[in-house]
Write a protein that holds these residues in place. Sequence first.
Motif, PDB file in Angstrom:
ATOM      1  N   ASN A 279       0.818  -1.221   0.000  1.00 25.04           N
ATOM      2  CA  ASN A 279       0.000   0.000   0.000  1.00 25.04           C
ATOM      3  C   ASN A 279       0.849   1.267   0.000  1.00 25.04           C
ATOM      4  O   ASN A 279       0.869   2.008  -0.987  1.00 25.04           O
ATOM      5  CB  ASN A 279      -0.950   0.015   1.200  1.00 25.04           C
TER       6      ASN A 279
ATOM      7  N   TRP B  96      -0.619   4.338  -2.705  1.00 21.30           N
ATOM      8  CA  TRP B  96      -0.762   5.761  -2.427  1.00 21.30           C
ATOM      9  C   TRP B  96       0.551   6.317  -1.903  1.00 21.30           C
ATOM     10  O   TRP B  96       1.480   5.569  -1.608  1.00 21.30           O
ATOM     11  CB  TRP B  96      -1.938   6.061  -1.507  1.00 21.30           C
TER      12      TRP B  96
ATOM     13  N   ASP C 198      -6.657  11.038   1.348  1.00 19.37           N
ATOM     14  CA  ASP C 198      -7.361   9.967   0.650  1.00 19.37           C
ATOM     15  C   ASP C 198      -7.570  10.251  -0.835  1.00 19.37           C
ATOM     16  O   ASP C 198      -8.248   9.491  -1.529  1.00 19.37           O
ATOM     17  CB  ASP C 198      -8.693   9.648   1.332  1.00 19.37           C
ATOM     18  N   THR C 199      -6.986  11.355  -1.348  1.00 20.99           N
ATOM     19  CA  THR C 199      -6.935  11.561  -2.793  1.00 20.99           C
ATOM     20  C   THR C 199      -5.508  11.426  -3.311  1.00 20.99           C
ATOM     21  O   THR C 199      -5.242  11.719  -4.475  1.00 20.99           O
ATOM     22  CB  THR C 199      -7.483  12.943  -3.191  1.00 20.99           C
ATOM     23  N   CYS C 200      -4.601  10.980  -2.439  1.00 21.16           N
ATOM     24  CA  CYS C 200      -3.198  10.806  -2.839  1.00 21.16           C
ATOM     25  C   CYS C 200      -2.904   9.371  -3.255  1.00 21.16           C
ATOM     26  O   CYS C 200      -1.773   8.880  -3.137  1.00 21.16           O
ATOM     27  CB  CYS C 200      -2.268  11.227  -1.699  1.00 21.16           C
ATOM     28  N   TYR C 201      -3.935   8.672  -3.737  1.00 23.08           N
ATOM     29  CA  TYR C 201      -3.701   7.345  -4.296  1.00 23.08           C
ATOM     30  C   TYR C 201      -3.349   7.484  -5.776  1.00 23.08           C
ATOM     31  O   TYR C 201      -3.606   8.523  -6.413  1.00 23.08           O
ATOM     32  CB  TYR C 201      -4.913   6.436  -4.092  1.00 23.08           C
ATOM     33  N   TYR C 202      -2.755   6.437  -6.329  1.00 20.63           N
ATOM     34  CA  TYR C 202      -2.245   6.494  -7.696  1.00 20.63           C
ATOM     35  C   TYR C 202      -3.297   5.983  -8.689  1.00 20.63           C
ATOM     36  O   TYR C 202      -3.692   4.813  -8.644  1.00 20.63           O
ATOM     37  CB  TYR C 202      -0.959   5.672  -7.818  1.00 20.63           C
TER      38      TYR C 202
ATOM     39  N   LEU D  56     -11.288   3.312  -1.795  1.00 22.64           N
ATOM     40  CA  LEU D  56     -10.231   3.810  -2.677  1.00 22.64           C
ATOM     41  C   LEU D  56      -9.845   2.809  -3.763  1.00 22.64           C
ATOM     42  O   LEU D  56      -9.567   3.206  -4.889  1.00 22.64           O
ATOM     43  CB  LEU D  56      -8.983   4.166  -1.862  1.00 22.64           C
ATOM     44  N   TYR D  57      -9.810   1.529  -3.423  1.00 24.10           N
ATOM     45  CA  TYR D  57      -9.239   0.538  -4.337  1.00 24.10           C
ATOM     46  C   TYR D  57     -10.207  -0.559  -4.778  1.00 24.10           C
ATOM     47  O   TYR D  57      -9.843  -1.404  -5.602  1.00 24.10           O
ATOM     48  CB  TYR D  57      -8.037  -0.150  -3.677  1.00 24.10           C
TER      49      TYR D  57
ATOM     50  N   PHE E 190      -1.937  11.167  -9.747  1.00 23.24           N
ATOM     51  CA  PHE E 190      -3.093  11.187  -8.857  1.00 23.24           C
ATOM     52  C   PHE E 190      -4.386  11.314  -9.657  1.00 23.24           C
ATOM     53  O   PHE E 190      -4.395  11.733 -10.807  1.00 23.24           O
ATOM     54  CB  PHE E 190      -2.985  12.360  -7.872  1.00 23.24           C
TER      55      PHE E 190
END
Length: 304
Positions: free
Chosen positions: A44, A49, A137-141, A176-177, A303
């Motif tokens: 993770n 992220w 929680d918006t810093c995921y790829y 998120l995923y 992002f």
Amino acid sequence: MKPTLPSWNNGPVRSAIEDFVSGVVAPGGPQFVAPSERIAVFDNDGTLWAEYPMFAQVCFSHEKLRELIVATPALAGKRAYKAMLAGDMAALKAMPKQEVFEPALAVHAGMTVPQFQADVAEWLGRSQHPRYQRGFDTCYYQPQVELLEYLRAHGFKTFIATGGGIEFVRAVSQRLYGIPPEQVIGSSTRAKFDFAGGHAEIVKLAELGSFDDRDEKPVNIELHIGRRPILAFGNSDGDLAMLRYVLGGKGPNLALLLRHDDDAREAAYDRDFHVSPLDQALDAAGKEGIHVVSMQRDWTRIFP
């Protein structure tokens, strides 16, 4: 229409992924793998992220640590607790990952799991990443979310195997995923069953149970999944044992290693990030058949 990989550039890495998946799903083909055995595991922090300059869970725990110190003053003398209390990110970055996560895993001792997850949700709803100035929680790829969807569309079951706290990641993994909480493996504190007042709950303790990093990752994968994955994706030396475990299986397999080499859009670090270095794994990649994914070269965006 099945999902594609729009945020992945054409090139050797994308081709390796698509060729691998095409072979795995081709009935009667030499690389065919039954759906029940299509297991993919992802780290993770730093893989799904952002983890730089410090893990999201460590930032989250910094706010809660003072409450724990009031209850257990002796902890204030331990160097990771001391550095976290002082907000000394440089000191934390110089410590081993397990030591950094010790206070992060301990701050919710005495809480039930639902209480802890409510705390996580509340914090994520208001906190900004200090480097990227956007919600944690918006810093995921975005490319990784596309890859997870692509794999699931081809019959894969996707798991997370993280050094982060298991309940922390479970609080966000579905949203998120698209990965349900029961498919998250992570570091854990010990816990106890409590039936006070006729209410049955699991209560977290301030004692480390398992630190899911390095050699412990494949051990916990076997413990929780009971099958050897055929695909693994990591980003640091802490993931090398997991990648080797996947490559050691019979039949087709794919191991991927994300390299943070894009300082303009995210960050550029590898061997020098002491808390989560990419050093041994980077050296092993070319020799052991691990595909290195370059943020700069292989992703059209970072992002969402």
